[in-house]
Write an enzyme that holds these catalytic residues in place. Structure first.
Site, PDB file in Angstrom:
ATOM      1  CG  ASN A  11      -1.986   1.029   1.145  1.00  0.00           C
ATOM      2  OD1 ASN A  11      -1.756   2.104   0.585  1.00  0.00           O
ATOM      3  ND2 ASN A  11      -3.150   0.740   1.701  1.00  0.00           N
ATOM      4  CG  ASP A  12       2.599   2.581  -3.739  1.00  0.00           C
ATOM      5  OD1 ASP A  12       3.749   2.250  -3.432  1.00  0.00           O
ATOM      6  OD2 ASP A  12       2.031   2.206  -4.780  1.00  0.00           O
ATOM      7  CB  CYS A  13      -1.723   5.435   0.236  1.00  0.00           C
ATOM      8  SG  CYS A  13      -1.756   5.707  -1.531  1.00  0.00           S
ATOM      9  CG  ASN A  26       2.909   7.152   2.606  1.00  0.00           C
ATOM     10  OD1 ASN A  26       1.849   7.756   2.408  1.00  0.00           O
ATOM     11  ND2 ASN A  26       3.426   6.321   1.724  1.00  0.00           N
TER      12      ASN A  26
END
Ligand code: BGC
Ligand code: NOJ
Length: 829
Positions: free
Chosen positions: A493-495, A497
């Site tokens: 999940n690149d989001c 962070n």
């Protein structure tokens, strides 16, 4: 509401109105030259790399949305129209668009004149062939004019749409007979050019956009030349070069005329860039002469209808062969058309283009994703294993010696992209999965011995096996306080962070690291990812299996011990009672727990945890699957998390910036729906697996295309979730890991035909109502004709399995290896 229908016999989707709820596109080409083409002939072409070698221009974020492409304009007695309706948008008497396997046919009819245009990129050919068949179906003689149009991009698509102060002065073209050449920067540092030709004499041309349109205040819908019925024979000198052929045609009633246009790309070796003599009739302002040999040969290849027919036939045969490797016949037509046609087709496209160029990916933002491309291999490897092998080597070549990875690389240079960098915690694991998938498909263990560079440096080359080892230990060597993998900059999940803590607009969540964590080495040493833990326990056994096969028993036992330890750590610190946590954030707080105010449950870790059988002895698997059903399941699929975030959580990053129901904040991210489908099937719950499958598989969305909006023949990355205003609306179609993963989910988990190191597993998990199904699978040189019988109407359980009438224990069909066809009969019960 539907906007067309499937024509399964021809392997096409037939669109019956140009006014689809979104441009419905197709991809042409599968090696070097690629085109995107919408149902109104919008789109663009590039060679290898949508950013660095863009051939035709496209304006993203345009109004109207899909404007610019390869357009044919017809002026028939003052009525101006396009076969694909756009850009002039004159109402047509008839319209049809057929998107097929590597070709698109758009047919328009107006006032008794029919124009059928077939677009395709032939096999092993760097150009798009456009065959226009014009037929006078009226009872009067028709005199009309046809204009072609393609707008050149000045090669680097990023520069092309930003650097106008230079680019308005660099454009160079030439015209020779019916061929228009695009030569910008060729004389100097480039060795490639493009051309647009037609296989007939022409009555004029235009190469300058403003001259073609007649005014800088006109759009593509209003070209003065077309209205005047006459080209202006403009010669572009800088500004915006285009290529347009003008031809006058007279057709008696019933008469047909065929024109073949080719939009081509060619590269010359450095020492063969120039020719000695100027061809007669060349219109140029250059003192040097282009070596045109390649273009000449390309033009010669497809300059007659017979040659075009042969090229189309070759393309068709290629696809028929590719699609015959795995075929099924189930009681559900929609499943059949997904598995036999469209899902496999999309897998080829995602394999080719990763996440680079679509109607949602600009082609300038991203190259090949490390995690993306590894996953794409999973759905593609059975089609052309050799290409998968080369891709795996290319990807692994960008890896760092310590197992870390560049998150992306550029397809043209094959070099890691240092703007994005690395430290995405999941990246290395996907490579273990993809290399294992390649070996399981082919039995080709030699890939493990191939010397593969690190960081593209040949002097650092080590065998591929070493790349798998550093991948595995990259996880083991980077654990946090609970013995779980560090989350780093993001995982799948690149989001999410967890080391970002960004409070300044414009900071990229993917590349920005808070200075506090930067000082600590790039990311928090507290934040941990339960997703990566579960992916590790799911993937690790493949690495262990490889070591065992190689007789490295000690190393295998050592790796297995790490997997067991990880499972223990997960059960001790990351099982929330009814499901698995998502993460520990940089403050050491739980993410994805019932204790959280929002985002109590996340989809990502659950499927892999279930398939790793973490806590199965205490029923963690079934509890988890039931929780997903209870909290994440809705009409159009499974949302990513619940409840959606309604405020910005600085400690979580991008995920909480999205309005609830979209993208990673509780959107239906179809990619990880597939992991749950796999897990449900794995757990033997064929009913649930199929329910989730049929919510997101495109063919099942066809009837609600007005809501779903995007193409009913391919997956999109996302569907608006239950918190979204546009619940059920698809977005980001085509380039998504869903293609590969749902191919895996339906073929290997639901239908249960799954390559293993030692044979072909056949172990379906299907709806109980099914009487069974049949499948044909080419595997390691043999063909298996599989018949599944389900007399007791169960979901799962192989009661008996025979190969050519001989009973086999368990459910793995051993490799025959004799190149013959074998009958496999499986009875469930
Ligand atoms: C998107 C992700 C994407 C990432 C990297 C984010 O804004 O939501 O889906 O992977 O950017 O481009
Ligand atoms: C899209 C990216 O391409 C993919 O790598 C990522 O896993 C998903 N977004 C989820 O963030």
């Amino acid at each position: 509401m539907k906007f067309g229908h499937f024509d399964d016999a021809r392997k096409e989707y037939v669109i019956n109105t140009p006014k689809t709820p979104y441009p419905w596109i197709n991809y042409l080409g599968n090696q070097g030259f690629f085109s995107l083409i919408s149902n109104t002939a919008g789109g663009y072409s590039f060679y290898m790399d949508a950013r660095l070698r863009r051939i035709t221009r496209y304006r993203y974020n345009n109004v109207p949305l899909d404007m610019g492409g390869r357009y044919f304009y017809i002026n028939d007695g003052g009525t101006i129209w396009n076969p694909g309706w756009s850009p002039v948008k004159t109402e047509l008497d008839e319209y049809e668009c057929r998107h097929g396997m590597g070709y698109t046919i758009i047919t328009g009819k107006k006032n008794g004149l029919k124009a059928e245009v077939t677009f395709f990129v032939p096999q092993n050919y760097d150009g798009e062939v456009q065959q226009v068949v014009l037929t006078n179906e009226s009872s009067d003689t028709k005199e009309f004019a046809i204009f072609s149009m393609a707008e050149w991009c000045l090669w680097d698509a990023q520069d092309d749409c930003t650097n106008f102060q230079r680019n308005f002065s660099t454009g160079r073209v030439e015209i020779l007979g019916s061929t228009i050449y695009h030569l910008t920067e060729y004389r100097d540092r480039r060795n490639h050019y493009a051309f647009y030709t037609v296989n007939d004499t022409i009555d004029g041309y235009d190469t300058d956009r403003d001259a073609f349109l007649g005014s800088i205040y006109n759009g593509w819908d209003n070209p003065e030349t077309v209205k005047a019925g006459k080209a202006s024979n403009s010669f572009a000198d800088g500004w915006s070069p285009i290529a347009s052929h003008f031809k006058k045609i007279t057709l008696a009633p019933g008469e047909t005329k065929t024109l073949i246009y080719i939009l081509g790309y060619a590269e010359n070796p450095q020492d063969k860039k120039f020719a000695d003599t100027k061809p007669e009739g060349l219109l140029t302002r250059e003192a040097w002469v282009l070596n045109r040999e390649k273009a000449d040969a390309m033009i010669d290849k497809y300059n007659t209808p017979e040659k075009v027919a042969a090229g189309l036939e070759e393309l068709r045969t290629t696809w028929d062969n590719l699609l015959s490797i795995f075929r099924v016949d189930t009681p559900d037509d929609k499943v059949n058309r997904m598995v036999n046609i469209w899902n496999q087709y999309q897998c080829m496209v995602t394999f080719n283009l990763s996440r680079s160029a679509s109607y949602f990916e600009s082609g300038i933002g991203r190259g090949m994703g490390f995690r993306d491309s590894n996953q794409d291999v999973l759905g593609f490897v059975h089609q052309i294993p050799d290409r998968a092998r080369q891709r795996l080597i290319d990807i692994a070549s960008t890896q760092m010696p310590d197992g870390g990875c560049y998150h992306q690389y550029q397809p043209l240079t094959k070099k890691g992209n240092s703007d994005i960098g690395g430290d995405f915690s999941d990246d290395p694991l996907w490579m273990i999965l993809s290399v294992a998938a390649y070996i399981k498909e082919t039995g080709d263990w030699s890939i493990l011995d191939v010397q593969v560079p690190y960081d593209n440096d040949e002097s650092l080359a080590k065998p591929m096996l070493d790349h798998l080892t550093v991948s595995f230990y990259h996880i083991v060597n980077n654990l946090g306080p609970h013995g779980l993998p560090l989350a780093m900059r993001a995982d799948w999940n690149d989001c999410i962070n967890l080391s970002c803590f960004s409070d300044t607009p414009g900071e990229s969540f993917q590349t920005y690291t808070n200075p506090k964590f930067k000082a600590e080495g790039g990311y928090s040493k507290i934040a941990e990812s339960v997703f990566v833990a579960a992916l590790f326990t799911y993937t690790g056994p493949a690495y262990v299996g490889i070591l065992e096969h190689l007789g490295k028993t000690e190393e295998a036992a050592k790796a297995q011990a790490e997997i067991d330890k990880m499972k223990k750590n997960v059960m001790e610190s990351a099982f929330d009672g009814e499901w698995f946590l998502r993460a520990y954030d940089a403050n050491g707080e739980k993410m994805g727990s019932h204790e959280c105010e929002e985002g109590k449950i996340f989809i990502e870790p659950q499927g892999f945890a279930v398939m790793s059988e973490i806590g199965k002895d205490v029923g963690a698997d079934i509890k988890t699957l039931n929780s997903i059903d209870k909290y994440l399941n809705c009409e159009f699929g499974l949302v990513l998390n619940n409840p959606a975030f309604t405020k910005y959580y600085i400690q979580y990053g991008e995920i909480s910036t999205y309005p609830g129901g979209y993208k990673e904040n509780a959107g239906i991210f179809t990619h990880n729906n597939a992991w749950i489908i796999c897990a449900e099937a794995y757990a033997g719950r064929g009913e649930k697996a199929f329910e989730y499958y049929s919510k997101i598989a495109p063919a099942f969305t066809e009837e609600t295309s007005d809501i779903h909006k995007t193409e009913p023949y391919v997956y999109g990355q996302m569907i608006g979730g239950k918190d979204a205003k546009n619940f059920g609306q698809g977005k980001n179609s085509w380039l998504t890991g869903t293609a590969a993963w749902n191919m895996v989910a339906i073929s290997q988990y639901i239908l249960g035909v799954k390559p293993e190191f030692d044979g072909l597993r056949v172990d379906p998990s299907i709806p109980a109502a099914w009487d069974g199904f049949t499948a044909t699978r080419q595997f390691r040189g043999d063909t298996y004709e599989i018949v599944i019988k389900n007399p007791d109407h169960v979901n799962k359980g192989v009661k008996s399995l025979t190969v050519d009438g001989v009973a086999v224990d368990g459910c793995i069909v051993p490799v025959a290896g004799d190149g013959k066809t074998h009958k496999v009969e499986v009875t469930l019960g």
